[in-house]
Design a protein around this motif. Structure first.
Motif, PDB file in Angstrom:
ATOM      1  N   ASN A 201       4.063 -23.244 -16.143  1.00 18.42           N
ATOM      2  CA  ASN A 201       4.118 -21.844 -16.529  1.00 18.42           C
ATOM      3  C   ASN A 201       2.919 -21.434 -17.372  1.00 18.42           C
ATOM      4  O   ASN A 201       2.398 -20.333 -17.262  1.00 18.42           O
ATOM      5  N   THR A 208      -2.703 -16.418 -12.805  1.00 19.50           N
ATOM      6  CA  THR A 208      -2.256 -15.161 -12.207  1.00 19.50           C
ATOM      7  C   THR A 208      -2.750 -13.966 -12.996  1.00 19.50           C
ATOM      8  O   THR A 208      -2.387 -12.827 -12.731  1.00 19.50           O
ATOM      9  N   ASP A 209      -3.617 -14.231 -13.967  1.00 21.73           N
ATOM     10  CA  ASP A 209      -4.191 -13.124 -14.720  1.00 21.73           C
ATOM     11  C   ASP A 209      -5.081 -12.316 -13.784  1.00 21.73           C
ATOM     12  O   ASP A 209      -5.785 -12.850 -12.944  1.00 21.73           O
ATOM     13  N   ASN A 210      -5.044 -10.995 -13.962  1.00 24.38           N
ATOM     14  CA  ASN A 210      -5.778 -10.127 -13.036  1.00 24.38           C
ATOM     15  C   ASN A 210      -7.258 -10.468 -12.909  1.00 24.38           C
ATOM     16  O   ASN A 210      -7.798 -10.495 -11.820  1.00 24.38           O
ATOM     17  N   PHE A 306      -0.254 -13.870  -4.280  1.00 23.47           N
ATOM     18  CA  PHE A 306       0.021 -12.955  -5.389  1.00 23.47           C
ATOM     19  C   PHE A 306      -1.242 -12.194  -5.790  1.00 23.47           C
ATOM     20  O   PHE A 306      -1.242 -10.976  -5.918  1.00 23.47           O
ATOM     21  N   ASN A 309      -2.501  -9.608  -3.204  1.00 21.51           N
ATOM     22  CA  ASN A 309      -1.555  -8.648  -2.641  1.00 21.51           C
ATOM     23  C   ASN A 309      -1.992  -7.193  -2.764  1.00 21.51           C
ATOM     24  O   ASN A 309      -1.787  -6.400  -1.847  1.00 21.51           O
ATOM     25  N   ASN A 310      -2.592  -6.851  -3.898  1.00 19.01           N
ATOM     26  CA  ASN A 310      -2.962  -5.445  -4.084  1.00 19.01           C
ATOM     27  C   ASN A 310      -3.945  -4.965  -3.024  1.00 19.01           C
ATOM     28  O   ASN A 310      -3.799  -3.893  -2.448  1.00 19.01           O
ATOM     29  N   LYS A 320       0.217 -12.586   1.604  1.00 18.65           N
ATOM     30  CA  LYS A 320       0.306 -13.812   2.396  1.00 18.65           C
ATOM     31  C   LYS A 320      -0.672 -13.798   3.561  1.00 18.65           C
ATOM     32  O   LYS A 320      -1.059 -14.847   4.048  1.00 18.65           O
ATOM     33  N   SER A 411       3.780  -4.347   3.425  1.00 14.40           N
ATOM     34  CA  SER A 411       3.169  -5.173   2.398  1.00 14.40           C
ATOM     35  C   SER A 411       4.224  -5.725   1.446  1.00 14.40           C
ATOM     36  O   SER A 411       3.901  -6.228   0.398  1.00 14.40           O
ATOM     37  N   PHE A 413       6.625  -8.345  -0.114  1.00 17.05           N
ATOM     38  CA  PHE A 413       6.665  -9.795  -0.049  1.00 17.05           C
ATOM     39  C   PHE A 413       7.574 -10.401  -1.095  1.00 17.05           C
ATOM     40  O   PHE A 413       7.795  -9.846  -2.153  1.00 17.05           O
ATOM     41  N   ILE A 414       8.138 -11.540  -0.703  1.00 16.82           N
ATOM     42  CA  ILE A 414       8.946 -12.344  -1.613  1.00 16.82           C
ATOM     43  C   ILE A 414       8.394 -13.747  -1.464  1.00 16.82           C
ATOM     44  O   ILE A 414       8.374 -14.284  -0.366  1.00 16.82           O
ATOM     45  N   ILE A 415       7.946 -14.334  -2.553  1.00 16.01           N
ATOM     46  CA  ILE A 415       7.402 -15.683  -2.413  1.00 16.01           C
ATOM     47  C   ILE A 415       7.801 -16.518  -3.621  1.00 16.01           C
ATOM     48  O   ILE A 415       7.828 -16.037  -4.742  1.00 16.01           O
ATOM     49  N   GLU A 416       8.123 -17.778  -3.358  1.00 13.86           N
ATOM     50  CA  GLU A 416       8.473 -18.653  -4.469  1.00 13.86           C
ATOM     51  C   GLU A 416       7.203 -19.290  -5.020  1.00 13.86           C
ATOM     52  O   GLU A 416       6.320 -19.692  -4.262  1.00 13.86           O
ATOM     53  N   PHE A 417       7.104 -19.377  -6.328  1.00 11.98           N
ATOM     54  CA  PHE A 417       6.008 -20.099  -6.963  1.00 11.98           C
ATOM     55  C   PHE A 417       6.509 -21.510  -7.268  1.00 11.98           C
ATOM     56  O   PHE A 417       7.205 -21.711  -8.260  1.00 11.98           O
TER      57      PHE A 417
END
Lengths: 596, 80
Positions: A201, A208-210, A306, A309-310, A320, A411, A413-417
């Motif tokens: 985490n 995952t920071d922009n 992730f 995605n934008n 994805k 667009s 989406f559902i994704i597991e990390f």
């Protein structure tokens, strides 16, 4: 000797494929479920003189929803074509993993749970009383790390000793809330959880920071491309050299035994060249599958979806879809095959249609040759602009196609990390090898058949000089070449090279070499500078960038979409786009020159 | 605060505190998939990241799931 049939079922990211590999060693077969495009893995092993067959069912979260994977798994389980089900459960994610377990228990009582990732679960603070859990569930549990080669014998023994029960359990369909409540009740007495800081985490905060996340992503991608190009190029060159030497050796043997010219040509230009056209893909495909497997194994792949995605949602796609497009810069073939991971059919097809605009490694030698022959300086800029044009056209096509043809693409989406994990190199290598082998077998047949077909056209009428003006292919080239006059390059040899390029873009340069009767780069460059002008060189390169996906790519499209409808559309679509842009660019350049 | 909010509109000071799902819109195609991941009425979740326009990152049933904002718009939650 009776076989024991075992099906392996579990969540994605639970270590299912690893378990499968551990149990089957290197005795695996990859194929497809009948009528579907989902991968089917089968393997076997021997234990105490008993053959045990394993089928790796697709990773699923439940048996209830409507995805292809779940339909396949459900159908297989209901068919009872197995003696035992191995349900692999991720101990560090046990609450959610048991959801599938509870559903499976409603269909069968021939089940053994393999509890994986116990070490990691302990690390993050879980303390599981396995015996108590097994009692409460009424299902035997074998705790083992999926990669544990030694403990696997305990599991195999349990499978060997399993007595198949014939009583059908009750099939009550329960709501999700009820199932999770049952799970909570069971786990209450079997698990203690301590709050611990999870490294994964913490790492995600950065990745995952922009801004920083995007930066790291570019570094990773650059490294993968660097690897693909610099590793595959020398291997491809080596392959090409070996094939050249081989055909010379065989040619001289055949001459010695006075074989007819026709036959020698069939062997060299047909069969050996055909096999060569297939093998030449192998390095890029293997390295890309390896990179993809590596990204997946570390868990980073989900984060890439992730981050992107934008941008992708502006094109009507989800994050994805970014992975296949990125792979397309190396080779379009693994790119198309990786669209498998997209859940919506419309998204898969849309991604497949725009992937060919990502200029693959094979086109690069053509650009380098032509740009090098016609321009003294500025070649890197020209080539970079070509790549950029491809991306631009992909973006515009995506927006258009998603609005007009494939309206259901979305667009969402559902994704597991999954937690970040250190990748297991041996497993990643083997996985890449299996995937590449599978592809080469299926596309290989199509490619070799086409090469033989073209060989035939280039050798007829009988006695004609191979691929000369008077051969059928030369006649075809001359017939087609007027189409290219508005684009500035109507030499029949260029038309023939483009036809051969349909098989594989790598073949264009070799064909030009044959037709212009040069065997070295210098000679070829000067031939090119005689055939093209600067404007027509650019329009030619634009055409090569866009015109048709190669046969291997089309074959992959057919495999992943299930029909020839989409590959045919792709051919027509990209031909049209290629011609139009080539035409526009050629004429705009000429106008600009005239103006000055 | 007992107000019911869209999951996508929960503000960032809720990061770390628990939320409970009150309902999930039937309009969602992916409702069944969400359920299998632990998204159902009365289920508990925590927000890890909510920075529009990026997708959300959520901890639920011990795992970490990322969902796009359009899906988060159709999930309703409350504090407790």
């Amino acid at each position: 000797m009776n076989k024991i049939n075992v099906a392996i079922v579990g969540n994605p990211n639970s270590g299912k494929s690893t378990l499968f590999s551990t149990l089957t060693g290197f005795h695996q077969e990859v194929g497809n479920w009948p009528g579907k495009t989902i991968e089917k893995k089968e393997g076997c092993t021997c234990f105490r003189n008993q053959k045990i067959n394993f089928v790796d069912l697709p990773g699923i979260y439940s048996l209830n929803t409507d995805t292809q994977e779940e339909k396949i798994a459900k159908k297989f389980i209901e068919s009872k074509k197995y003696d035992v089900i191995l349900n692999i459960v991720d101990a560090s994610n046990i609450e959610r993993n048991l959801f599938l377990t509870m559903q499976l228990a409603m269909y069968t009582n021939n089940m053994i749970i393999v509890l994986n990732l116990n070490k990691y679960a302990k690390k993050i603070g879980y303390d599981i009383d396995i015996d108590k859990l097994s009692n409460k569930l009424g299902i035997p549990i074998v705790p083992m790390e999926a990669i544990d080669d030694i403990k696997k014998n305990i599991l195999l023994l349990k499978i060997f000793n399993h007595k198949k029960k014939l009583i059908k359990p009750k099939k009550n369909k329960l709501k999700a809330e009820e199932i999770f409540n049952q799970i909570e009740n069971i786990l209450k007495s079997c698990i203690k959880k301590k709050d611990k800081n999870i490294f994964s985490n913490k790492l995600d905060k950065y990745l995952t920071d922009n801004y920083f996340g995007m930066f790291i992503f570019f570094v990773v991608m650059f490294f993968i491309f660097f690897l693909t190009f610099y590793l595959s190029e020398p291997i491809v060159k080596l392959l090409e050299k070996s094939i050249f030497i081989l055909s010379n050796i065989i040619g001289s043997i055949l001459i010695k035994i006075s074989a007819p010219d026709f036959f020698i040509s069939l062997i060299n230009n047909g069969i050996i060249s055909g096999i060569g056209s297939v093998l030449v893909f192998f390095p890029s495909i293997f390295i890309l599958f390896f990179s993809l497997s590596l990204l997946e194994d570390t868990g980073y792949l989900a984060r890439i979806a992730f981050i992107m995605n934008n941008i992708m949602s502006k094109l009507g796609l989800s994050g994805k879809a970014f992975i296949p497009l990125l792979l397309g810069f190396g080779c379009n073939v693994p790119a198309i095959l990786s669209t498998r991971t997209l859940s919506k059919k419309e998204n898969r097809i849309l991604t497949m249609l725009i992937t060919p605009f990502m200029s693959c490694n094979a086109r690069l030698p053509v650009f380098i040759l032509i740009a090098g022959a016609l321009f003294d300086k500025g070649q890197p800029i020209i080539i970079f602009s070509l790549y950029f044009l491809g991306i631009l056209i992909a973006m515009i096509s995506s927006k258009l196609i998603s609005k007009i043809l494939l309206k259901n693409s979305s667009s969402s989406f559902i994704i597991e990390f999954p937690p970040y994990r250190i990748p297991r190199i041996k497993y990643v290598l083997y996985s890449a090898w299996l995937k590449s082998k599978d592809f080469l077998k299926s596309a290989g047949t199509i490619i070799i058949s086409m090469v033989l077909l073209i060989w035939f056209f280039a050798s007829m009428p009988y006695g004609v000089e191979y691929a000369s003006e008077n051969s059928l292919i030369g006649i075809l080239g001359k017939f087609i070449s007027p189409i290219f006059r508005p684009l500035g390059f109507s030499n029949w040899k260029i038309a023939v090279a483009l036809i051969f390029g349909f098989i594989a873009k790598e073949v264009i340069i070799g064909t030009l070499g044959t037709l212009f009767k040069t065997t070295n780069v210098g000679g070829l460059k000067s031939s090119m500078s005689e055939v093209f002008t600067q404007p027509s060189a650019i329009s030619f390169m634009v055409f090569v960038l866009l015109y048709v996906p190669c046969l291997a790519t089309l074959s992959a499209m057919k495999k992943e979409s299930g029909s020839w409808k989409w590959p045919i559309f792709s051919v027509l679509f990209s031909l049209a786009i290629g011609w139009i842009f080539s035409f526009l660019i050629y004429n705009i350049i000429n106008l600009v020159i005239l103006w000055n | 605060m007992c107000d019911i909010l869209k999951l996508s509109e929960v503000d960032n000071c809720s990061n770390g505190s628990s939320l409970f799902i009150t309902s999930i819109s039937d309009e969602l195609d992916s409702k069944a998939k969400l359920e299998s991941l632990g998204f159902y009425k009365s289920s508990k979740l925590n927000i890890i990241k909510n920075e529009p326009p990026s997708p959300m990152i959520i901890r639920i049933k011990g795992s970490i799931i990322s969902i796009s904002r359009d899906i988060a718009h159709k999930i309703f939650v409350k504090n407790e």
